[in-house]
Design a protein around this motif. Structure first.
Motif, PDB file in Angstrom:
ATOM      1  N   GLU A  40       1.312  -1.471  -0.020  1.00  0.00           N
ATOM      2  CA  GLU A  40      -0.227   0.052  -0.359  1.00  0.00           C
ATOM      3  C   GLU A  40       0.589   1.014  -0.277  1.00  0.00           C
ATOM      4  OE1 GLU A  40      -3.433   1.738   2.833  1.00  0.00           O
ATOM      5  OE2 GLU A  40      -2.824   0.445   3.581  1.00  0.00           O
ATOM      6  N   ARG A  41       2.255   1.789   0.795  1.00  0.00           N
ATOM      7  CA  ARG A  41       2.561   2.314   0.834  1.00  0.00           C
ATOM      8  C   ARG A  41       3.445   2.691  -0.321  1.00  0.00           C
ATOM      9  NH1 ARG A  41       8.142   2.986   3.662  1.00  0.00           N
ATOM     10  NH2 ARG A  41       8.868   5.303   3.274  1.00  0.00           N
ATOM     11  N   GLU A  42       3.568   1.889  -1.029  1.00  0.00           N
ATOM     12  CA  GLU A  42       4.477   1.607  -2.340  1.00  0.00           C
ATOM     13  C   GLU A  42       3.719   2.245  -3.192  1.00  0.00           C
ATOM     14  OE1 GLU A  42       8.574   1.122  -4.647  1.00  0.00           O
ATOM     15  OE2 GLU A  42       8.059   1.294  -2.602  1.00  0.00           O
ATOM     16  N   ALA A  43       3.222   1.600  -3.120  1.00  0.00           N
ATOM     17  CA  ALA A  43       1.180   2.386  -4.172  1.00  0.00           C
ATOM     18  C   ALA A  43       1.318   3.941  -4.054  1.00  0.00           C
ATOM     19  CB  ALA A  43       0.856   1.796  -3.880  1.00  0.00           C
ATOM     20  N   GLN A  44       1.679   4.172  -2.565  1.00  0.00           N
ATOM     21  CA  GLN A  44       1.598   5.931  -2.645  1.00  0.00           C
ATOM     22  C   GLN A  44       2.349   6.495  -3.014  1.00  0.00           C
ATOM     23  OE1 GLN A  44       0.841   6.133   1.503  1.00  0.00           O
ATOM     24  NE2 GLN A  44      -1.723   5.356   2.105  1.00  0.00           N
ATOM     25  N   ILE A  45       3.527   5.659  -3.178  1.00  0.00           N
ATOM     26  CA  ILE A  45       4.769   6.793  -3.437  1.00  0.00           C
ATOM     27  C   ILE A  45       4.814   6.534  -4.645  1.00  0.00           C
ATOM     28  CG2 ILE A  45       7.159   6.005  -3.487  1.00  0.00           C
ATOM     29  CD1 ILE A  45       7.595   4.776  -0.612  1.00  0.00           C
ATOM     30  N   GLN A  46       4.412   5.770  -5.765  1.00  0.00           N
ATOM     31  CA  GLN A  46       4.297   5.661  -6.724  1.00  0.00           C
ATOM     32  C   GLN A  46       3.602   6.871  -7.801  1.00  0.00           C
ATOM     33  OE1 GLN A  46       6.696   4.267  -8.895  1.00  0.00           O
ATOM     34  NE2 GLN A  46       8.125   3.495  -6.986  1.00  0.00           N
ATOM     35  N   GLN A  47       2.254   6.767  -7.171  1.00  0.00           N
ATOM     36  CA  GLN A  47       1.513   7.524  -7.254  1.00  0.00           C
ATOM     37  C   GLN A  47       1.930   9.062  -7.394  1.00  0.00           C
ATOM     38  OE1 GLN A  47      -2.505   7.216  -5.284  1.00  0.00           O
ATOM     39  NE2 GLN A  47      -3.496   9.580  -6.689  1.00  0.00           N
ATOM     40  N   ARG A  48       2.829   9.569  -5.704  1.00  0.00           N
ATOM     41  CA  ARG A  48       3.199  11.067  -5.918  1.00  0.00           C
ATOM     42  C   ARG A  48       4.074  11.475  -6.675  1.00  0.00           C
ATOM     43  NH1 ARG A  48       4.689  13.382   0.001  1.00  0.00           N
ATOM     44  NH2 ARG A  48       4.901  15.435  -0.970  1.00  0.00           N
ATOM     45  N   GLU A  51       2.674  11.925 -10.371  1.00  0.00           N
ATOM     46  CA  GLU A  51       2.114  13.339 -10.476  1.00  0.00           C
ATOM     47  C   GLU A  51       3.665  14.387 -10.454  1.00  0.00           C
ATOM     48  OE1 GLU A  51       0.407  13.574  -6.532  1.00  0.00           O
ATOM     49  OE2 GLU A  51      -1.571  12.132  -7.407  1.00  0.00           O
ATOM     50  N   THR A 313      11.833   8.141  -6.123  1.00  0.00           N
ATOM     51  CA  THR A 313      10.901   7.172  -5.508  1.00  0.00           C
ATOM     52  C   THR A 313      11.789   6.560  -4.507  1.00  0.00           C
ATOM     53  OG1 THR A 313      10.035   5.545  -7.004  1.00  0.00           O
ATOM     54  CG2 THR A 313      10.504   4.116  -5.560  1.00  0.00           C
ATOM     55  N   ASP A 322       8.035  13.108   2.491  1.00  0.00           N
ATOM     56  CA  ASP A 322       7.051  14.393   3.400  1.00  0.00           C
ATOM     57  C   ASP A 322       7.670  14.772   4.661  1.00  0.00           C
ATOM     58  OD1 ASP A 322       4.621  12.603   2.323  1.00  0.00           O
ATOM     59  OD2 ASP A 322       4.928  10.756   2.739  1.00  0.00           O
TER      60      ASP A 322
END
Length: 744
Positions: A40-48, A51, A313, A322
């Motif tokens: 879940e955290r990796e997916a959040q990092i990749q999305q950011r 962007e 990443t 963050d």
């Protein structure tokens, strides 16, 4: 796995030092580290990251690739023996740490270093070095974990685990190096695939290292920084590495300037980026031309974006997107608990090569002569890439024995000898008459600053007086001769064709021997020396390496018997210059044996091995083969024995190393204690590349050899491995699992 606590002995700080076993944190050495990065955290990092990249200008993207981008910055530092910052704890050099054979000691050390680096706002360590080092002429052997791929892999993994921690947002990313084959000849493809690559594969696939650095060298004629076989086929393809590749300093432009592989710096930067080098260090010499390369069609925006995303990443995984890293206030750089780590590490790193009974120095000794260039020199304590030697070597600043306090051998002995013992000191000789004549000329491949080095001493030692030193030696009961190297004789850019004791050192030691008084030779430095001319005449020899800030206390305590030596050699001590390169798994010549073998190291107590139990038969498909035995302390002093498990294979389709390390354990034993050691060995550890270069486990006879060194084999047992030839895509198990029962 059990947790074993043992006593090393009374330390220089008046405390009993407790040491944990090699498996003290309870983790299998074959476990993969997730660094606290959930899916879940990796997916959040990749999305950011996606962007961020979508809104970045070309200039901003290039700044990321050059390491010149603004916040969040990816601050970096060397950490091979502690972080290279003024005042920080200075640990023993890596070759010395390897001789502890204690991965848990190293993991704790790098955990301490990682915390300090985070406090300083540094989140990328340009360490550790994982080059399997088998030629003592090479100046960078000191940065290695030695000649064994297995031991290098175990120690390298421990370094990475400690530095990155189990939560990367609180840890420091490692840049494992130098990928791959740096410092070696790389003439044998199977040896390269099975041994030279092994430490890198382990830290990528098990350690989850987040950064990796290629070497200055070329592999098969192609510079490592432009080598598709290494960076694409092996690293990204076979091992599925998804971290950052950082360049070695100036190495990208050397694709053109030194290797002549690219027609100019523009093309050098283009080929490096396309091959997978994401970040050019130190300052983006070639990558500043990437906009031109893009315009001329040498690279695509996709090439740029791919590397930018990897860098962002990494920053995300470190938590920097963050919360950018900040330097804390009022940091204590060398607190007592860190100095304790330095002391314990130094004690365990020392190797007693020879002892005719003169050590430990007894109560009957009333006068000790301390001589040699390293007797009272902080140069003897410091390996390459400490802050002190970097400031000396590159910054032309004389070494200081303060900040942190560096304890020389003279200071260590003076603080520990009672009033009844007189210490007579005189240097007697220099390190060498000319550093330039002692080392090979620096070439065009490597750190460009090497050619601008100016040699500076830490203090004015005065002109050595060999006559006075010999007079004091004759007055003494025991002579301690502190010889060896300093940074100008060993380290990056300091290869030596003649690795006997440099300058007049060897002749001076011969004169000391001629006095008839027992000579205890202490060899400081970053490589084993050819000691053949003085070996027989010395009563004892200690390999001290570069033992760090507490080195003087550690060496003194070993000499005086306050600490029982436990170190074992991780490189072979050659008998002659011509014998190099030489390593145990390459096979020793029975007609020209080395002076001291891999795994050798003496103790002040004695150990007895017995009651070997090995299954006579097993199958290629079995998960484990169990090997167990007893080891007993039969002497009069508490100690720790490094037990070593070797394997020799017979009857296979391809020639195999005559002996190969496949397990080890540091076993703490009080006098009179007996402990049972169990190794569970996976058949995957026997895997090799067959004629078609497929990775296979073949049936055959495998002889397990348990010993105190690679030539001091105490127990043997053979297992007949039956079953089908087992095809492996790649190994999943690299190491033996070890258990040590409580003492009885």
């Amino acid at each position: 796995m059990d947790r074993i606590i043992g006593l090393l002995g009374t330390g220089s700080m008046g405390i009993m030092v407790c040491l944990a076993s090699a498996m003290a944190d309870g983790q299998s050495p074959n476990a993969r580290q997730d660094l606290g990065i959930t899916a879940e955290r990796e997916a959040q990092i990749q999305q950011r990251v996606e962007e961020m990249v979508s809104t970045m200008t070309l200039e901003q993207k290039i700044a990321q690739l050059m390491g010149t981008a603004g916040e969040p910055k990816l601050e970096r530092g060397e950490a091979i023996s502690g972080i290279n910052v003024d005042g920080a704890t200075t640990l023993p050099q890596q070759i010395g740490i390897s001789c502890t054979w204690n991965p848990e000691l190293l993991r704790i050390n790098t955990t301490y270093t990682s915390k300090l680096m985070r406090d300083l706002g540094i989140t990328l360590a340009l360490s550790p070095m994982l080059d399997v080092s088998r030629n003592a002429h090479w100046g960078r052997m000191e940065e290695s974990f030695g000649e064994s791929a297995y031991l290098t892999s175990r120690m390298g993994l421990a370094f990475v685990r400690g530095m990155q921690t189990d939560d990367l947002t609180r840890g420091v990313a490692t840049s494992t190096k130098h990928f791959a084959g740096y410092g070696g000849q790389n003439k044998d493809l199977r040896e390269f695939m099975e041994e030279i690559l092994m430490p890198h594969e382990v830290v990528v696939r098990l350690g989850n290292t987040q950064s990796l650095m290629p070497g200055y060298h070329a592999y098969n004629g192609v510079p490592a920084h432009a080598n598709e076989f290494l960076l694409k086929e092996i690293l990204r393809g076979k091992w599925k590495y998804d971290g950052v590749v950082v360049s070695d300093y100036f190495a990208v432009k050397q694709i053109h300037g030194s290797h002549k592989y690219a027609e100019d710096k523009l093309h050098a930067g283009a080929v490096a980026l396309k091959t997978g080098v994401d970040l050019e260090l130190p300052n983006g010499d070639a990558y500043e031309l990437l906009p031109q390369a893009l315009e001329e069609g040498l690279i695509s925006m996709e090439d740029i974006d791919r590397s930018v995303k990897r860098i962002l990443t990494l920053k995300g995984r470190l938590g920097l997107l963050d919360h950018p890293a900040e330097r804390k206030k009022d940091i204590v750089m060398d607190p007592p608990e860190y100095r304790e780590r330095a002391y314990v590490s130094a004690c365990q790193s020392l190797v007693l090569l020879k002892n005719d009974g003169v050590l430990p120095i007894g109560k009957g000794v009333k006068k000790i002569a301390l001589v040699g260039p390293n007797a009272d020199a902080v140069e003897s304590l410091l390996g390459d890439y400490t802050q002190q030697t970097l400031s000396l070597y590159w910054g032309k600043k004389p070494l200081s024995g303060e900040n942190p306090k560096l304890v020389t051998l003279r200071e260590g002995l003076e603080s520990k000898l009672g009033n009844s013992v007189t210490l007579l000191y005189e240097r007697g000789c220099e390190w060498t008459g000319s550093y330039k004549s002692a080392v090979e000329k620096v070439g065009d491949i490597g750190d460009e600053r090497e050619k601008k080095v100016v040699e500076i001493a830490s203090k004015d030692f005065g002109i050595p007086n060999p006559e006075l030193a010999l007079e004091k030696a004759k007055e003494s009961d025991v002579i301690i001769a502190a010889m060896g190297e300093n940074r100008y004789l060993c380290g990056e850019g300091r290869d030596r064709k003649d690795i006997r004791l440099a300058g007049e050192q060897e002749e001076f030691v011969k004169k000391l021997i001629a006095t008839g008084k027992p000579v205890v030779l202490i060899v400081f430095g970053g490589r084993p020396h050819v000691l053949t001319a003085v070996n027989d005449g010395c009563a004892a020899i200690v390999q001290a390496w570069y033992p760090g800030e507490e080195g003087g206390n550690a060496v003194a305590d070993v000499l005086l018997g306050n600490v029982n030596p436990t170190g074992k050699m991780t490189v072979t001590v050659p008998r002659s210059n011509e014998q190099c390169p030489v390593w145990h798994s390459g096979g020793y010549d029975s007609q020209d044996m080395p002076l001291y073998p891999f795994g050798h190291g003496l103790s002040y107590t004695t150990y007895k091995y017995g009651n070997l139990k090995v299954a006579r038969r097993a199958r290629t498909t079995d998960p484990w083969i169990e090997v167990s035995f007893d080891v007993a302390n039969t002497g009069k002093m508490d100690g720790a024995e490094v037990v070593q498990l070797y394997v020799s294979a017979k009857g296979l389709s391809m020639p195999r190393p005559p002996i190969a390390l496949q397990g080890f354990a540091r076993v703490e034993l009080k006098k009179g204690d007996v402990r049972r050691v169990t190794f569970r060995v996976s058949p995957q550890q026997f895997a090799f590349y067959d004629k078609e270069m497929g990775l296979v486990i073949e049936p055959g006879e495998y002889v397990f050899k348990v010993g105190a060194s690679s030539t001091d084999i105490r127990l043997e047992g053979a297992v007949e491995l039956a079953g089908p030839v087992r095809q492996l895509g790649q190994k999943e198990i690299f190491f033996s699992e070890t258990e040590v029962a409580p003492g009885r």
